[in-house]
Motif scaffolding. Structure first.
Motif, short mmCIF file in Angstrom:
data_model
loop_
_atom_site.label_atom_id
_atom_site.label_comp_id
_atom_site.label_asym_id
_atom_site.label_seq_id
_atom_site.Cartn_x
_atom_site.Cartn_y
_atom_site.Cartn_z
N SER A 288 0.83 -1.20 0.00
CA SER A 288 0.00 0.00 0.00
C SER A 288 0.87 1.25 0.00
O SER A 288 1.88 1.32 0.69
CB SER A 288 -0.91 0.01 1.24
OG SER A 288 -1.78 -1.09 1.22
N LYS A 289 0.45 2.21 -0.80
CA LYS A 289 1.08 3.53 -0.79
C LYS A 289 0.04 4.54 -0.33
O LYS A 289 -1.13 4.45 -0.71
CB LYS A 289 1.61 3.90 -2.18
CG LYS A 289 2.75 3.05 -2.68
CD LYS A 289 3.29 3.61 -3.99
CE LYS A 289 4.44 2.75 -4.53
NZ LYS A 289 3.97 1.45 -5.05
N LEU B 244 4.73 8.32 -8.44
CA LEU B 244 4.26 7.41 -7.40
C LEU B 244 2.75 7.53 -7.18
O LEU B 244 2.06 6.55 -6.97
CB LEU B 244 5.00 7.69 -6.08
CG LEU B 244 6.45 7.26 -5.98
CD1 LEU B 244 7.08 7.79 -4.69
CD2 LEU B 244 6.57 5.73 -6.01
N SER B 245 2.27 8.76 -7.24
CA SER B 245 0.86 9.02 -6.93
C SER B 245 -0.02 9.05 -8.16
O SER B 245 -1.23 9.25 -8.04
CB SER B 245 0.74 10.36 -6.20
OG SER B 245 1.10 11.42 -7.07
N HIS C 132 -0.62 14.71 -3.81
CA HIS C 132 0.25 14.08 -2.81
C HIS C 132 0.77 15.06 -1.77
O HIS C 132 1.33 14.64 -0.75
CB HIS C 132 1.43 13.38 -3.49
CG HIS C 132 2.18 14.26 -4.46
ND1 HIS C 132 2.94 15.33 -4.06
CD2 HIS C 132 2.26 14.21 -5.81
CE1 HIS C 132 3.48 15.90 -5.11
NE2 HIS C 132 3.08 15.25 -6.21
N ALA D 165 4.78 10.98 0.15
CA ALA D 165 4.27 9.64 -0.12
C ALA D 165 4.93 8.68 0.85
O ALA D 165 6.04 8.93 1.33
CB ALA D 165 4.55 9.22 -1.57
N GLN E 15 5.30 4.24 1.86
CA GLN E 15 5.00 2.83 1.62
C GLN E 15 4.69 2.16 2.96
O GLN E 15 5.47 2.27 3.90
CB GLN E 15 6.20 2.12 0.99
CG GLN E 15 6.44 2.46 -0.46
CD GLN E 15 7.60 1.67 -1.04
OE1 GLN E 15 8.46 1.20 -0.30
NE2 GLN E 15 7.65 1.54 -2.35
N SER F 230 9.12 -3.91 -0.59
CA SER F 230 8.21 -3.37 -1.59
C SER F 230 7.53 -4.51 -2.34
O SER F 230 7.81 -5.69 -2.10
CB SER F 230 8.99 -2.50 -2.58
OG SER F 230 9.87 -3.31 -3.34
#
Length: 247
Positions: free
Chosen positions: A6-7, A63-64, A69, A73, A75, A138
């Protein structure tokens, strides 16, 4: 899916995740970020010793997927990390010859995943990594490990040296895999309780760690290339350990 990581994005969201006890693998902060909420987040990151990278806004946009964001961000780790003291105690209760693996800042997630996979196959009782400088758990790490990341205890410590002292106090020998020795791994007795230390892809094991391990060992290299990929070298060390113990 089980191997999805999940991010989360946004200052308040990441702050709340940390405060609620979520296991954060890494925080990405936009360079030159400032303000009250940023100061609050930065304080939490330092207090919990969370790995952090300062990145350009383009990285955060990727990433988003260009969502809002707010320059942050994070992880959320797919695994719960084990406590080192508990791991050592419970392992020694189950076996007289434990085998552990310490990773001194392995930075490539695929190398990390491959090492986890090999370690699980070789019967390693636990992997120890440093909170700062190591590749995060990750989606790529989990995928490369073939799910082994869910099956083997992984501990995060503030400093690898502290873990070394804990192992030595428990009469577990520390063997460093390094080219800075003439001693081959085949000359080391690996039938006793052992923790093997592997170094990072670029610089190997930190010199300060090499000073406090019990022994140093290397693999023979007969070609012109001066070093092996760290995950390959780790596999060779682990399976030499198994060879001696199964003999």
């Amino acid at each position: 899916m089980e191997n999805e990581v999940s991010k989360i994005f946004g200052l308040r969201a990441v702050i709340e995740a940390i405060n609620s006890g979520k296991t954060i693998s890494k925080v990405y902060l936009q360079k030159d970020l400032s303000g009250h909420l940023f100061s609050e987040l930065n304080t939490l990151i330092k207090r919990h010793n969370i790995a952090v990278s300062h990145v350009p806004i383009e990285k955060l946009n990727r990433l988003s997927k260009n969502s809002n964001h707010q320059g942050v961000a994070a992880q959320i780790s797919p695994i719960e990390f084990a406590d080192l003291d508990t791991l050592i105690t419970t392992t020694l209760e189950k076996t007289e010859t434990p085998l552990f693996l310490l990773l001194d800042q392995i930075s490539d997630v695929r190398n990390f995943g491959a090492i986890i996979r090999t370690a699980e196959c070789a019967g390693v009782h636990g992997i120890i990594i440093q909170k700062q400088g190591n590749a995060p758990i990750s989606a790529d790490t989990v995928k490369t490990s073939a799910g082994a990341a869910f099956k083997i205890p992984i501990c995060k410590v503030d400093h690898i040296k502290d873990a070394i002292f804990q192992f030595q106090a428990a009469n577990i020998q520390l063997v460093a895999a390094t080219e800075k020795t003439e001693n081959l791994i085949y000359n080391v007795d690996l039938t006793v309780p052992t923790a093997i230390v592997m170094g990072s892809e670029e610089r190997g094991i930190n010199p300060s760690i090499l000073k406090i391990v019990d022994s140093k060992a290397k693999l023979p290299l007969l070609g012109e290339i001066e070093s092996l990929n760290v995950s390959v070298a780790c596999g060779a060390f682990l399976y030499e350990t198994l060879r001696q113990r199964l003999a």
